[in-house]
Design a protein around this motif. Structure first.
Motif, mmCIF file in Angstrom:
data_model
loop_
_atom_site.group_PDB
_atom_site.id
_atom_site.type_symbol
_atom_site.label_atom_id
_atom_site.label_comp_id
_atom_site.label_asym_id
_atom_site.label_seq_id
_atom_site.Cartn_x
_atom_site.Cartn_y
_atom_site.Cartn_z
ATOM 1 N N GLU A 213 -13.430 75.954 -2.130
ATOM 2 C CA GLU A 213 -12.306 75.721 -1.226
ATOM 3 C C GLU A 213 -12.731 74.987 0.041
ATOM 4 O O GLU A 213 -12.015 74.104 0.525
ATOM 5 N N ALA A 214 -13.897 75.326 0.577
ATOM 6 C CA ALA A 214 -14.396 74.644 1.787
ATOM 7 C C ALA A 214 -14.618 73.159 1.514
ATOM 8 O O ALA A 214 -14.243 72.310 2.331
ATOM 9 N N PHE A 215 -15.198 72.832 0.381
ATOM 10 C CA PHE A 215 -15.436 71.424 0.066
ATOM 11 C C PHE A 215 -14.143 70.696 -0.282
ATOM 12 O O PHE A 215 -13.974 69.539 0.084
ATOM 13 N N ARG A 216 -13.240 71.371 -0.956
ATOM 14 C CA ARG A 216 -11.944 70.760 -1.253
ATOM 15 C C ARG A 216 -11.234 70.427 0.064
ATOM 16 O O ARG A 216 -10.670 69.349 0.217
ATOM 17 N N GLY A 217 -11.295 71.358 1.029
ATOM 18 C CA GLY A 217 -10.683 71.126 2.329
ATOM 19 C C GLY A 217 -11.310 69.978 3.096
ATOM 20 O O GLY A 217 -10.667 69.345 3.921
ATOM 21 N N ALA A 218 -12.572 69.694 2.815
ATOM 22 C CA ALA A 218 -13.280 68.595 3.468
ATOM 23 C C ALA A 218 -13.206 67.304 2.648
ATOM 24 O O ALA A 218 -13.869 66.317 2.978
ATOM 25 N N SER A 219 -12.426 67.310 1.564
ATOM 26 C CA SER A 219 -12.274 66.155 0.662
ATOM 27 C C SER A 219 -13.588 65.730 0.020
ATOM 28 O O SER A 219 -13.864 64.544 -0.147
ATOM 29 N N ILE A 220 -14.400 66.715 -0.338
ATOM 30 C CA ILE A 220 -15.661 66.455 -1.028
ATOM 31 C C ILE A 220 -15.550 67.028 -2.437
ATOM 32 O O ILE A 220 -15.276 68.217 -2.612
ATOM 33 N N ALA A 221 -15.765 66.176 -3.438
ATOM 34 C CA ALA A 221 -15.829 66.647 -4.826
ATOM 35 C C ALA A 221 -17.179 67.317 -5.010
ATOM 36 O O ALA A 221 -18.221 66.735 -4.711
ATOM 37 N N CYS A 222 -17.171 68.546 -5.462
ATOM 38 C CA CYS A 222 -18.389 69.345 -5.561
ATOM 39 C C CYS A 222 -18.687 69.625 -7.027
ATOM 40 O O CYS A 222 -17.823 70.114 -7.758
ATOM 41 N N ASP A 223 -19.907 69.301 -7.456
ATOM 42 C CA ASP A 223 -20.273 69.404 -8.857
ATOM 43 C C ASP A 223 -21.548 70.224 -9.030
ATOM 44 O O ASP A 223 -22.642 69.714 -8.798
ATOM 45 N N PRO A 224 -21.442 71.497 -9.436
ATOM 46 C CA PRO A 224 -22.652 72.277 -9.699
ATOM 47 C C PRO A 224 -23.230 71.929 -11.068
ATOM 48 O O PRO A 224 -22.483 71.634 -12.004
ATOM 49 N N MET A 225 -24.547 71.920 -11.163
ATOM 50 C CA MET A 225 -25.248 71.638 -12.414
ATOM 51 C C MET A 225 -26.678 72.121 -12.274
ATOM 52 O O MET A 225 -27.061 72.604 -11.205
ATOM 53 N N SER A 226 -27.464 71.992 -13.305
ATOM 54 C CA SER A 226 -28.880 72.359 -13.171
ATOM 55 C C SER A 226 -29.543 71.385 -12.196
ATOM 56 O O SER A 226 -29.055 70.264 -11.990
ATOM 57 N N THR A 227 -30.640 71.792 -11.602
ATOM 58 C CA THR A 227 -31.326 70.919 -10.639
ATOM 59 C C THR A 227 -31.759 69.605 -11.296
ATOM 60 O O THR A 227 -31.610 68.541 -10.706
ATOM 61 N N GLY A 228 -32.272 69.672 -12.518
ATOM 62 C CA GLY A 228 -32.696 68.450 -13.202
ATOM 63 C C GLY A 228 -31.551 67.466 -13.377
ATOM 64 O O GLY A 228 -31.686 66.267 -13.095
ATOM 65 N N ALA A 229 -30.403 67.955 -13.820
ATOM 66 C CA ALA A 229 -29.235 67.093 -13.996
ATOM 67 C C ALA A 229 -28.758 66.553 -12.652
ATOM 68 O O ALA A 229 -28.364 65.386 -12.541
ATOM 69 N N ALA A 230 -28.807 67.373 -11.617
ATOM 70 C CA ALA A 230 -28.380 66.933 -10.282
ATOM 71 C C ALA A 230 -29.294 65.830 -9.747
ATOM 72 O O ALA A 230 -28.816 64.862 -9.164
ATOM 73 N N VAL A 231 -30.596 65.957 -9.954
ATOM 74 C CA VAL A 231 -31.541 64.917 -9.509
ATOM 75 C C VAL A 231 -31.237 63.603 -10.215
ATOM 76 O O VAL A 231 -31.153 62.539 -9.580
ATOM 77 N N ARG A 232 -31.069 63.642 -11.522
ATOM 78 C CA ARG A 232 -30.804 62.414 -12.286
ATOM 79 C C ARG A 232 -29.483 61.771 -11.856
ATOM 80 O O ARG A 232 -29.417 60.553 -11.633
ATOM 81 N N THR A 233 -28.452 62.575 -11.698
ATOM 82 C CA THR A 233 -27.141 62.060 -11.299
ATOM 83 C C THR A 233 -27.185 61.511 -9.877
ATOM 84 O O THR A 233 -26.626 60.452 -9.587
ATOM 85 N N TYR A 234 -27.869 62.223 -8.982
ATOM 86 C CA TYR A 234 -28.015 61.764 -7.592
ATOM 87 C C TYR A 234 -28.665 60.381 -7.553
ATOM 88 O O TYR A 234 -28.192 59.479 -6.860
ATOM 89 N N ASN A 235 -29.743 60.208 -8.310
ATOM 90 C CA ASN A 235 -30.447 58.921 -8.307
ATOM 91 C C ASN A 235 -29.550 57.782 -8.792
ATOM 92 O O ASN A 235 -29.555 56.682 -8.224
ATOM 93 N N VAL A 236 -28.751 58.027 -9.831
ATOM 94 C CA VAL A 236 -27.839 57.000 -10.343
ATOM 95 C C VAL A 236 -26.779 56.657 -9.294
ATOM 96 O O VAL A 236 -26.544 55.484 -8.996
ATOM 97 N N LEU A 237 -26.135 57.678 -8.724
ATOM 98 C CA LEU A 237 -25.086 57.427 -7.728
ATOM 99 C C LEU A 237 -25.642 56.793 -6.459
ATOM 100 O O LEU A 237 -24.989 55.946 -5.841
ATOM 101 N N LEU A 238 -26.844 57.174 -6.065
ATOM 102 C CA LEU A 238 -27.483 56.564 -4.896
ATOM 103 C C LEU A 238 -27.753 55.079 -5.152
ATOM 104 O O LEU A 238 -27.500 54.236 -4.285
ATOM 105 N N ALA A 239 -28.229 54.749 -6.359
ATOM 106 C CA ALA A 239 -28.491 53.354 -6.715
ATOM 107 C C ALA A 239 -27.197 52.531 -6.719
ATOM 108 O O ALA A 239 -27.227 51.326 -6.451
ATOM 109 N N GLU A 240 -26.072 53.187 -7.003
ATOM 110 C CA GLU A 240 -24.768 52.519 -6.974
ATOM 111 C C GLU A 240 -24.175 52.481 -5.571
ATOM 112 O O GLU A 240 -23.042 52.040 -5.393
#
Length: 129
Positions: free
Chosen positions: A90-117
């Motif tokens: 709810e706090a992130f929704r109120g701040a207009s941030i899409a929040c995505d929980p996942m394993s740390t490994g998946a988060a690292v890989r996804t972060y790197n792709v989105l950062l490169a974009e």
């Protein structure tokens, strides 16, 4: 006058991809950090959630403080996916941030792709062994 060790908050003042993770820490920007990290527009910060198994809004206040520059928050929950508590969602929704929980490994890989974009991405990454 006694000289001691001056302990400062761990902080890398820039955005950088995560080169490696595991063994209780992360490697990025030719450096390493032992423990969990927050990857934010203001840089990469050392992070110590009170209880990594049950995050609370206080653990992620720094993310909310930078909400204007973040569209997506990836939460690396450790070795396995766990849901975020309702108060955090709810706090992130109120701040207009899409929040995505996942394993740390998946988060690292996804972060790197989105950062490169060049996306407005942030990550809260709990260290894994």
């Amino acid at each position: 006058m006694a000289l001691g060790i001056n302990m400062r908050e761990a902080h890398f003042p820039g955005r950088a991809p995560i080169d490696a993770y595991g063994n209780g820490g992360f490697r990025f920007a030719d450096m390493s950090h032992r423990g969990s990290i927050l990857c934010l527009p203001s840089g990469i910060h050392g992070w110590q959630p009170a209880d990594p198994a049950s995050l609370a809004s206080g653990d992620l206040q720094r993310v909310l403080d930078e909400a204007d520059d973040i569209e997506i928050l990836l939460v690396g929950m450790g070795p396995e996916l766990r849901p975020l508590p309702k108060e955090l969602r709810e706090a992130f929704r109120g701040a207009s941030i899409a929040c995505d929980p996942m394993s740390t490994g998946a988060a690292v890989r996804t972060y790197n792709v989105l950062l490169a974009e060049d996306r407005a991405v942030a990550a809260a990454l709990i260290a894994v062994d």
